[in-house]
Design an enzyme around this catalytic site. Structure first.
Site, PDB file in Angstrom:
ATOM      1  N   ARG A   2       0.834  -1.207   0.000  1.00 30.25           N
ATOM      2  CA  ARG A   2       0.000   0.000   0.000  1.00 30.25           C
ATOM      3  C   ARG A   2       0.861   1.246   0.000  1.00 30.25           C
ATOM      4  O   ARG A   2       0.707   2.124   0.846  1.00 30.25           O
ATOM      5  CB  ARG A   2      -0.882   0.035   1.263  1.00 30.25           C
ATOM      6  CG  ARG A   2      -1.865  -1.078   1.336  1.00 30.25           C
ATOM      7  CD  ARG A   2      -3.254  -0.569   0.999  1.00 30.25           C
ATOM      8  NE  ARG A   2      -4.224  -1.575   1.309  1.00 30.25           N
ATOM      9  CZ  ARG A   2      -5.168  -1.440   2.229  1.00 30.25           C
ATOM     10  NH1 ARG A   2      -5.264  -0.320   2.918  1.00 30.25           N
ATOM     11  NH2 ARG A   2      -6.009  -2.398   2.446  1.00 30.25           N
ATOM     12  N   ARG A   6      -3.136   7.287   1.907  1.00 31.30           N
ATOM     13  CA  ARG A   6      -3.416   8.481   2.709  1.00 31.30           C
ATOM     14  C   ARG A   6      -2.234   9.051   3.477  1.00 31.30           C
ATOM     15  O   ARG A   6      -2.299  10.170   3.966  1.00 31.30           O
ATOM     16  CB  ARG A   6      -4.581   8.203   3.663  1.00 31.30           C
ATOM     17  CG  ARG A   6      -5.921   8.206   2.939  1.00 31.30           C
ATOM     18  CD  ARG A   6      -7.012   7.644   3.800  1.00 31.30           C
ATOM     19  NE  ARG A   6      -6.738   6.243   4.080  1.00 31.30           N
ATOM     20  CZ  ARG A   6      -7.551   5.451   4.771  1.00 31.30           C
ATOM     21  NH1 ARG A   6      -8.659   5.937   5.279  1.00 31.30           N
ATOM     22  NH2 ARG A   6      -7.250   4.186   4.965  1.00 31.30           N
ATOM     23  N   ARG A  15      -7.834  12.803  -3.245  1.00 35.54           N
ATOM     24  CA  ARG A  15      -9.003  12.186  -2.626  1.00 35.54           C
ATOM     25  C   ARG A  15     -10.047  13.201  -2.187  1.00 35.54           C
ATOM     26  O   ARG A  15     -11.217  12.842  -1.997  1.00 35.54           O
ATOM     27  CB  ARG A  15      -8.583  11.309  -1.442  1.00 35.54           C
ATOM     28  CG  ARG A  15      -8.158   9.917  -1.820  1.00 35.54           C
ATOM     29  CD  ARG A  15      -9.331   9.040  -2.261  1.00 35.54           C
ATOM     30  NE  ARG A  15      -9.977   8.399  -1.128  1.00 35.54           N
ATOM     31  CZ  ARG A  15     -11.212   8.586  -0.757  1.00 35.54           C
ATOM     32  NH1 ARG A  15     -11.978   9.431  -1.420  1.00 35.54           N
ATOM     33  NH2 ARG A  15     -11.719   7.958   0.258  1.00 35.54           N
ATOM     34  N   ASP A  51      -7.813  -2.027  -6.320  1.00 38.04           N
ATOM     35  CA  ASP A  51      -8.168  -2.627  -5.039  1.00 38.04           C
ATOM     36  C   ASP A  51      -8.563  -4.077  -5.274  1.00 38.04           C
ATOM     37  O   ASP A  51      -9.083  -4.417  -6.339  1.00 38.04           O
ATOM     38  CB  ASP A  51      -9.314  -1.877  -4.354  1.00 38.04           C
ATOM     39  CG  ASP A  51      -9.399  -2.274  -2.887  1.00 38.04           C
ATOM     40  OD1 ASP A  51      -8.696  -1.670  -2.070  1.00 38.04           O
ATOM     41  OD2 ASP A  51     -10.139  -3.236  -2.568  1.00 38.04           O
ATOM     42  N   TYR A 128     -14.891 -11.112   1.842  1.00 38.66           N
ATOM     43  CA  TYR A 128     -15.594  -9.820   1.685  1.00 38.66           C
ATOM     44  C   TYR A 128     -16.972 -10.014   1.073  1.00 38.66           C
ATOM     45  O   TYR A 128     -17.941  -9.386   1.497  1.00 38.66           O
ATOM     46  CB  TYR A 128     -14.764  -8.857   0.821  1.00 38.66           C
ATOM     47  CG  TYR A 128     -13.652  -8.185   1.601  1.00 38.66           C
ATOM     48  CD1 TYR A 128     -13.941  -7.204   2.542  1.00 38.66           C
ATOM     49  CD2 TYR A 128     -12.335  -8.536   1.414  1.00 38.66           C
ATOM     50  CE1 TYR A 128     -12.930  -6.595   3.271  1.00 38.66           C
ATOM     51  CE2 TYR A 128     -11.311  -7.930   2.131  1.00 38.66           C
ATOM     52  CZ  TYR A 128     -11.614  -6.963   3.063  1.00 38.66           C
ATOM     53  OH  TYR A 128     -10.625  -6.364   3.785  1.00 38.66           O
TER      54      TYR A 128
HETATM   55  O1  CP3 Z   1      -0.268  -0.759  -2.616  1.00 35.82           O
HETATM   56  C1  CP3 Z   1      -0.701   0.124  -3.381  1.00 35.82           C
HETATM   57  O2  CP3 Z   1      -0.241   1.263  -3.440  1.00 35.82           O
HETATM   58  C2  CP3 Z   1      -1.807  -0.262  -4.341  1.00 35.82           C
HETATM   59  C3  CP3 Z   1      -3.090  -0.002  -3.864  1.00 35.82           C
HETATM   60  C4  CP3 Z   1      -3.870  -0.995  -3.041  1.00 35.82           C
HETATM   61  C5  CP3 Z   1      -5.083  -0.593  -2.447  1.00 35.82           C
HETATM   62  N1  CP3 Z   1      -5.696  -1.687  -1.904  1.00 35.82           N
HETATM   63  C6  CP3 Z   1      -5.620   0.780  -2.462  1.00 35.82           C
HETATM   64  C7  CP3 Z   1      -6.505   1.196  -1.362  1.00 35.82           C
HETATM   65  C8  CP3 Z   1      -3.705  -2.353  -2.767  1.00 35.82           C
HETATM   66  C9  CP3 Z   1      -2.550  -3.280  -3.120  1.00 35.82           C
HETATM   67  C10 CP3 Z   1      -4.873  -2.783  -2.065  1.00 35.82           C
HETATM   68  C11 CP3 Z   1      -5.117  -4.177  -1.672  1.00 35.82           C
HETATM   69  C12 CP3 Z   1      -6.163  -4.452  -0.695  1.00 35.82           C
HETATM   70  N2  CP3 Z   1      -7.401  -3.867  -0.562  1.00 35.82           N
HETATM   71  C13 CP3 Z   1      -6.076  -5.502   0.260  1.00 35.82           C
HETATM   72  C14 CP3 Z   1      -4.928  -6.485   0.352  1.00 35.82           C
HETATM   73  C15 CP3 Z   1      -3.743  -5.870   0.996  1.00 35.82           C
HETATM   74  C16 CP3 Z   1      -3.892  -5.646   2.452  1.00 35.82           C
HETATM   75  O3  CP3 Z   1      -3.645  -4.523   2.880  1.00 35.82           O
HETATM   76  O4  CP3 Z   1      -4.233  -6.588   3.175  1.00 35.82           O
HETATM   77  C17 CP3 Z   1      -7.259  -5.479   1.014  1.00 35.82           C
HETATM   78  C18 CP3 Z   1      -7.606  -6.397   2.167  1.00 35.82           C
HETATM   79  C19 CP3 Z   1      -8.100  -4.461   0.467  1.00 35.82           C
HETATM   80  C20 CP3 Z   1      -9.485  -4.114   0.885  1.00 35.82           C
HETATM   81  C21 CP3 Z   1      -9.597  -2.704   1.321  1.00 35.82           C
HETATM   82  N3  CP3 Z   1      -9.456  -1.596   0.496  1.00 35.82           N
HETATM   83  C22 CP3 Z   1      -9.869  -2.215   2.613  1.00 35.82           C
HETATM   84  C23 CP3 Z   1     -10.046  -3.093   3.829  1.00 35.82           C
HETATM   85  C24 CP3 Z   1      -9.901  -0.826   2.540  1.00 35.82           C
HETATM   86  C25 CP3 Z   1     -10.261   0.155   3.631  1.00 35.82           C
HETATM   87  C26 CP3 Z   1      -9.112   0.299   4.557  1.00 35.82           C
HETATM   88  C27 CP3 Z   1      -8.830   1.727   4.860  1.00 35.82           C
HETATM   89  O5  CP3 Z   1      -7.670   1.969   5.226  1.00 35.82           O
HETATM   90  O6  CP3 Z   1      -9.721   2.576   4.759  1.00 35.82           O
HETATM   91  C28 CP3 Z   1      -9.595  -0.452   1.217  1.00 35.82           C
HETATM   92  C29 CP3 Z   1      -9.508   0.916   0.707  1.00 35.82           C
HETATM   93  C30 CP3 Z   1      -8.224   1.284   0.051  1.00 35.82           C
HETATM   94  N4  CP3 Z   1      -7.625   0.561  -0.927  1.00 35.82           N
HETATM   95  C31 CP3 Z   1      -7.466   2.472   0.289  1.00 35.82           C
HETATM   96  C32 CP3 Z   1      -6.391   2.419  -0.615  1.00 35.82           C
HETATM   97  C33 CP3 Z   1      -5.328   3.467  -0.805  1.00 35.82           C
HETATM   98  C34 CP3 Z   1      -7.844   3.594   1.233  1.00 35.82           C
HETATM   99  C35 CP3 Z   1      -8.930   4.321   0.515  1.00 35.82           C
HETATM  100  C36 CP3 Z   1      -9.019   5.786   0.790  1.00 35.82           C
HETATM  101  O7  CP3 Z   1      -8.373   6.585   0.076  1.00 35.82           O
HETATM  102  O8  CP3 Z   1      -9.809   6.177   1.654  1.00 35.82           O
END
Ligand code: CP3
Length: 318
Positions: A2, A6, A15, A51, A128
């Site tokens: 990630r 943020r 965002r 995502d 999910y």
């Molecule tokens: O790594 C990177 O830069 C690529 C982007 C990436 C995102 N999600 C963007 C994102 C990657 C590789 C993911 C994978 C992802 N998404 C996983 C597997 C990796 C891990 O961390 O376990 C999972 C479980 C998800 C599901 C997911 N997406 C959740 C649980 C959430 C909410 C969590 C939160 O912090 O709010 C997301 C949202 C998400 N995906 C964000 C980002 C940058 C935050 C969104 C925002 O801008 O508000």
């Protein structure tokens, strides 16, 4: 792990203007977000901004990211009928915007910077779909597995099929490595992993292997069955901070390629503690095949100078 997100002010600024899904679905914006951490830190690899939940939509399951709550699935998948209704044919073609973003990023990245594509692994994606969002105990997921094994099998086969096509298309579009995220699989016992998850992850990884493109297979809390995850057939095994890298090499052999495993919380603490943790990983990895990474996603409150310190300590050893 990630690396976009943020903790970067340039991401927060975008965002304010666009929703998370809007960023993902607009190739120019997704490409821009992918490049943000590369411009700031000159990392060795970029990971495409997307995502793991995007394929849900392509399979007919609607969801959104609720502010402060994480993902919310409109109508969770729970019954045999729900699983039969999931769309498989052509699902990967409904993710064209991801392939377009990959194409744009590849054209803008320096040749020395690798581009990583990714997808969620069947268990984590299924969790999910079934729970309808993030879960603590994965009760509905495990109950579906235990009470309706045939429905579970069909669900996992459908997700595996779509995920395979999705990753192959990412590779065609220019991804040079792919990562399969099974973030929550550590909630399972070893035996449940073997019976209910392993065959489906292995089928995806064996198709990727045929392309010659390396695959990274990652989960958290997986110390009880890392050997089984290793057998699922990835090139690289991702591990979290709960286990020592040195112990994994002892267990799985010195030639195993590992990725990890700094605790993301270490970046929030005192710099001397952080440096000690980073150096410990580098010491254990010395002479072995290793990709330095966090053991899980970077936290939004992470200070930039901690990220800079980690990179500096790694580069010192190159
Ligand atoms: O790594 C990177 O830069 C690529 C982007 C990436 C995102 N999600 C963007 C994102 C990657 C590789 C993911 C994978 C992802 N998404 C996983 C597997 C990796 C891990 O961390 O376990 C999972 C479980 C998800 C599901 C997911 N997406 C959740 C649980 C959430 C909410 C969590 C939160 O912090 O709010 C997301 C949202 C998400 N995906 C964000 C980002 C940058 C935050 C969104 C925002 O801008 O508000």
């Amino acid at each position: 792990m990630r690396q976009a997100g943020r903790y970067l002010e340039e991401y927060r600024r975008l965002r304010e203007r666009y929703g998370m899904l809007e960023l993902c679905r607009t190739p120019d914006l997704a490409a821009e977000v992918t490049l943000q951490p590369i411009r700031r830190f000159d990392l060795d690899a970029a990971i495409i901004f997307a995502d793991i939940l995007l394929p849900l939509d392509a399979m007919g399951v609607r969801f959104d990211f609720a502010r402060g709550e994480g993902p919310v699935i409109e109508k969770p998948v729970r019954t045999p009928r729900d699983v039969r209704d999931l769309l498989v044919d052509g699902a990967e073609s409904r993710l064209e915007y991801v392939y377009q973003a990959i194409d744009i990023v590849r054209s803008k990245l320096p040749a020395r910077t690798a581009l990583i594509g990714f997808a969620g692994a069947p268990f984590t994606v299924a969790s999910y779909m079934i729970e309808g969002g993030h879960s603590r105990h994965f009760v509905a997921t495990k109950l579906l597995m235990y009470e309706q094994p045939d429905t579970w099998d069909l669900l996992m086969k459908k997700i595996a099929q779509v995920t395979t096509g999705y990753l192959l298309k990412q590779i065609q579009a220019g991804a040079q490595v792919v990562q399969l995220f099974d973030s929550w699989v550590g909630c399972l016992s070893r035996q449940d992993y073997l019976d209910f998850v392993f065959p489906y992850s292995r089928s995806i990884l064996s198709e990727i292997r045929k392309t010659g493109v390396p695959a990274i297979h990652f989960g958290t809390g997986t110390s009880a069955f890392l050997d089984a995850m290793h057998k699922a057939g990835s090139t690289v095994l991702g591990v979290d901070w709960r286990i020592e890298l040195a112990d994994v090499w002892k267990w799985l052999g010195d030639r195993t390629v590992l990725q990890g495993n700094l605790d993301p919380v270490a970046l929030l603490g005192p710099k001397d503690v952080l440096a000690e943790r980073v150096n410990r990983i580098l010491d254990q990895a010395g002479g072995r095949l290793h990709i330095f990474n966090l053991g899980h996603g970077i936290l939004p409150q992470t200070p930039l100078d901690s990220v800079e310190l980690v990179i500096e300590l790694i580069r010192k050893r190159d």
